[in-house]
Design a protein around this motif. Structure first.
Motif, short mmCIF file in Angstrom:
data_model
loop_
_atom_site.label_atom_id
_atom_site.label_comp_id
_atom_site.label_asym_id
_atom_site.label_seq_id
_atom_site.Cartn_x
_atom_site.Cartn_y
_atom_site.Cartn_z
N THR A 86 0.81 -1.21 0.00
CA THR A 86 0.00 0.00 0.00
C THR A 86 0.85 1.26 0.00
O THR A 86 0.62 2.17 -0.79
CB THR A 86 -0.92 0.02 1.24
OG1 THR A 86 -1.71 -1.15 1.21
CG2 THR A 86 -1.81 1.23 1.24
N SER A 90 1.86 1.96 -3.92
CA SER A 90 0.77 2.83 -4.39
C SER A 90 0.95 4.27 -3.94
O SER A 90 0.93 5.19 -4.75
CB SER A 90 -0.57 2.32 -3.87
OG SER A 90 -0.62 0.94 -3.87
N VAL A 91 1.11 4.46 -2.61
CA VAL A 91 1.07 5.82 -2.08
C VAL A 91 2.22 6.66 -2.61
O VAL A 91 2.01 7.76 -3.12
CB VAL A 91 1.07 5.80 -0.54
CG1 VAL A 91 1.27 7.20 0.01
CG2 VAL A 91 -0.22 5.21 -0.02
N TRP A 146 -1.02 -2.13 -8.01
CA TRP A 146 -0.85 -0.83 -7.37
C TRP A 146 -1.11 0.32 -8.33
O TRP A 146 -1.36 1.43 -7.90
CB TRP A 146 0.56 -0.70 -6.78
CG TRP A 146 1.67 -0.78 -7.80
CD1 TRP A 146 2.32 -1.90 -8.20
CD2 TRP A 146 2.23 0.30 -8.55
NE1 TRP A 146 3.26 -1.58 -9.16
CE2 TRP A 146 3.23 -0.24 -9.39
CE3 TRP A 146 1.98 1.68 -8.59
CZ2 TRP A 146 3.97 0.54 -10.26
CZ3 TRP A 146 2.74 2.46 -9.47
CH2 TRP A 146 3.71 1.89 -10.29
N LYS A 149 -4.41 2.11 -7.78
CA LYS A 149 -4.42 2.93 -6.56
C LYS A 149 -3.65 4.22 -6.78
O LYS A 149 -4.06 5.29 -6.36
CB LYS A 149 -3.80 2.16 -5.39
CG LYS A 149 -4.73 1.12 -4.80
CD LYS A 149 -4.67 -0.16 -5.57
CE LYS A 149 -5.94 -0.97 -5.40
NZ LYS A 149 -5.95 -2.13 -6.28
N ALA A 218 -5.49 5.25 -1.31
CA ALA A 218 -4.98 3.90 -1.53
C ALA A 218 -5.82 2.89 -0.77
O ALA A 218 -6.21 1.85 -1.32
CB ALA A 218 -3.52 3.82 -1.08
N GLU A 222 -8.29 0.02 -2.48
CA GLU A 222 -8.04 -1.41 -2.29
C GLU A 222 -9.30 -2.16 -1.90
O GLU A 222 -9.38 -3.38 -2.06
CB GLU A 222 -6.95 -1.60 -1.24
CG GLU A 222 -5.57 -1.44 -1.83
CD GLU A 222 -4.48 -1.52 -0.79
OE1 GLU A 222 -3.32 -1.47 -1.17
OE2 GLU A 222 -4.80 -1.62 0.41
N SER A 226 -8.06 -5.77 -5.05
CA SER A 226 -6.61 -5.66 -4.91
C SER A 226 -6.04 -7.06 -4.90
O SER A 226 -6.76 -8.03 -4.75
CB SER A 226 -6.26 -4.94 -3.61
OG SER A 226 -6.50 -5.78 -2.52
#
Lengths: 286, 294
Positions: A86, A90-91, A146, A149, A218, A222, A226
């Motif tokens: 995460t 993604s972030v 990812w 996201k 994110a 999800e 995900s």
């Protein structure tokens, strides 16, 4: 048996008294200012534990902090994998792209005033729109990985960055600009030596807002689909299995990650905008 | 209006940007939908032209990217075209979400104001609670949302209350932060004047602190109503929620009904803007009653 409960009372009241005493100290030093909230936080955890254990609150409703702590240690591997999926994928990717794009478009609108007048109302409107809602669409377009996201985060973080950077670039006042003009400075010289530094506080404001938005984006995205790891995935699946303590452990990880992210940005801001009045005032008071 | 004032105003630039987005949208629809339409046309008996392909991409039943007119048509069909109490009506879902948002917003607003009053007046709270409230801003609180819904559902609390709790929980932070700033905004001279009048703490609050905090209150209420809406929508995502904009989004994504997702998004956007403008309206009325000039 019932009498031994009374021992809880002084342990509960003592920190409160200490907090109260410390709060009255004048002037409050840095250590005291830090100790009070920490003591208060520990006290809250203590109350939480006492209430959950004492009143026999069902574990599903609210697990005790000790149970959550146990899961944090026992499931460390899984939680780390979720964090990687995460946060690290993604972030960070979405945050960098969204903020970068917002910043670049703001620079572009600075040269093209027409574009700015068209984009600003849209940007202000975007503040009222629940942008997270695009999550299902992005999952459909970019798949479960990812990338989807990151795409949600790009859209969420773009407008706050755009608006704040535009406001920041207007922050250098007339007098300062006139001074640069009288030095014979060109657009780019004025930009790098005056307007960009002046805009930095606004840019950091957007970065800080966006750090929270990115994590939310994110996690929510999800929930729409995900791979088998990720904080949002963990929360939504474990809650159905009634493993509420794992959910809380995940939330604790998210909280720590969010605060660290924010804290790092704040440190960076302090290092880059040390000249700003808000920090100078702080230094004077110390 | 002269040409110059048109260019200098906001209407023309905004229209240009919107037009650009619109053109980009239609082109994107062609680009994204083309592979599936081409497959379909190849299976058909006749030869096809590019015009057929474009027409196909703009009128698919489950497109990857629906065109604006498809979304608007669906939006119109599900708002004006069906009975208002029917489950197929988007306004019904919007109402479900709006009621949770409103209730949560009121709860969160009151809690936020109460906390701010406590923080401003009680020093212990200021020193112990305020750092935590600021720190909690950095935490993705929304993550707790689904858990609250399911846990409360387990003990029999369902419907509007759990969603309102999430909304309220999300929306009280901005109000607390804004109000602490607002209640401290009167300058020392004014506070000294109140002291020379021998005003009590509650009088200072009623006659000075509260009125001067109003601009801060409404600024943070606008932020928090938008967050409330996000909270309510996310609150509708888990478990078998069947009504509300969040549920529309989720069922749309399960069944690949992209047009339904987009029209629910459009409704959510309109709802969000209406709520922010609503708070703005209340602000204007309140400020006029208090005698401030815009």
């Amino acid at each position: 048996m019932t009498w031994s409960w009374l021992a809880v009372v002084p342990i509960t009241l003592a920190p409160l008294a200490a907090i109260n005493l410390l709060s009255r100290r004048e002037p409050a030093g840095r250590l005291v200012a830090l100790a009070i909230p920490i003591l208060f936080g520990l006290w809250l955890l203590w109350i939480w534990e006492v209430v959950v254990v004492g009143f026999d609150v069902p574990r599903i409703l609210l697990p005790a902090p000790s149970q959550i702590g146990h899961q944090l240690v026992a499931q460390a591997g899984m939680l780390w994998a979720d964090f990687q999926q995460t946060f690290l994928k993604s972030v960070l990717a979405g945050f960098a792209m969204g903020c970068g794009l917002g910043f670049l478009v703001a620079l572009l609108t600075d040269r093209v005033a027409f574009l700015q007048r068209g984009l600003l109302p849209l940007g202000n409107m975007a503040g009222a729109v629940p942008v997270v809602g695009i999550a299902p669409i992005m999952v459909m377009w970019f798949g479960f990985g990812w990338e989807s996201k990151a795409a949600v985060i790009v859209v969420m973080t773009f407008f706050p960055m755009l608006i704040n950077t535009i406001a920041g670039l207007a922050a250098a006042d007339r007098m300062q600009r006139d001074l640069m003009y009288s030095y014979g400075a060109g657009y780019w010289q004025t930009f790098f030596k005056l307007r960009l530094p002046a805009a930095l506080t606004f840019v950091f404001n957007a970065l800080k807002i966006n750090s929270t938005l990115a994590l939310i984006g994110a996690i929510v995205a999800e929930m729409f689909g995900s791979p088998i790891s990720g904080m949002g995935f963990r929360i939504s699946t474990e809650v159905y299995k009634m493993n509420v303590d794992i959910v809380w452990a995940t939330i604790a990880v998210a909280a720590v990650a969010g605060s660290m992210f924010y804290g790092l940005l704040a440190l960076l801001e302090r290092a880059l905008t040390f000249w700003h009045p808000s920090y100078r005032a702080e230094a004077r008071n110390r | 209006m002269t040409t110059k004032s048109l260019v200098a105003g906001r209407a023309l630039p905004l229209a240009t940007v919107l037009l650009f987005v619109g053109v980009l949208w239609y082109l994107g629809a062609i680009f994204l939908n083309a592979p599936r339409v081409r497959e379909q046309l190849d299976r058909g008996p006749q030869a096809w032209t590019t015009a057929d392909l474009i027409a196909g991409t703009w009128s698919m039943e489950r497109p990857v990217l629906p065109t604006p007119d498809q979304v608007l048509a669906e939006f119109w069909k599900t708002t004006a075209g069906t009975k208002i109490a029917s489950k197929r009506n988007l306004l019904y879902h919007a109402w479900i979400t709006a009621s949770a948002t409103g209730l949560g917003f009121i709860l969160g607003g009151l809690l936020g104001i109460g906390l701010a009053v406590g923080i401003v007046h009680v020093r212990t709270l200021d020193r112990s609670l305020m750092p935590w409230i600021i720190a909690s801003q950095t935490i993705p609180i929304l993550a707790i949302g689904p858990m609250i819904i399911i846990v409360l559902g387990n003990i029999g609390v369902t419907g509007v209350i759990p969603k309102a709790i999430i909304s309220g929980y999300l929306s009280f932070f901005p109000v607390t932060i804004g109000m602490v700033k607002g209640l401290r905004s009167p300058d020392p001279l004014q506070l000294d004047l109140m002291r020379t009048y021998n005003a009590s703490a509650s009088q200072v609050f009623r006659k000075l602190r509260w009125p001067s905090s109003m601009p801060f209150l409404f600024a943070s209420l606008k932020v928090s109503v938008a967050i409330s809406l996000i909270g309510a929508i996310v609150g509708e995502l888990p478990s078998g929620a069947t009504a509300g904009l969040g549920a529309r989004l989720l069922s749309g994504s399960y069944y690949g009904q992209t047009i339904q997702i987009w029209s629910a998004l459009l409704m959510a956007a309109l709802l969000g803007m209406a709520m922010v403008y609503g708070v703005g309206g209340i602000e204007r009325i309140a400020l006029r009653r208090m005698g401030t000039r815009p």
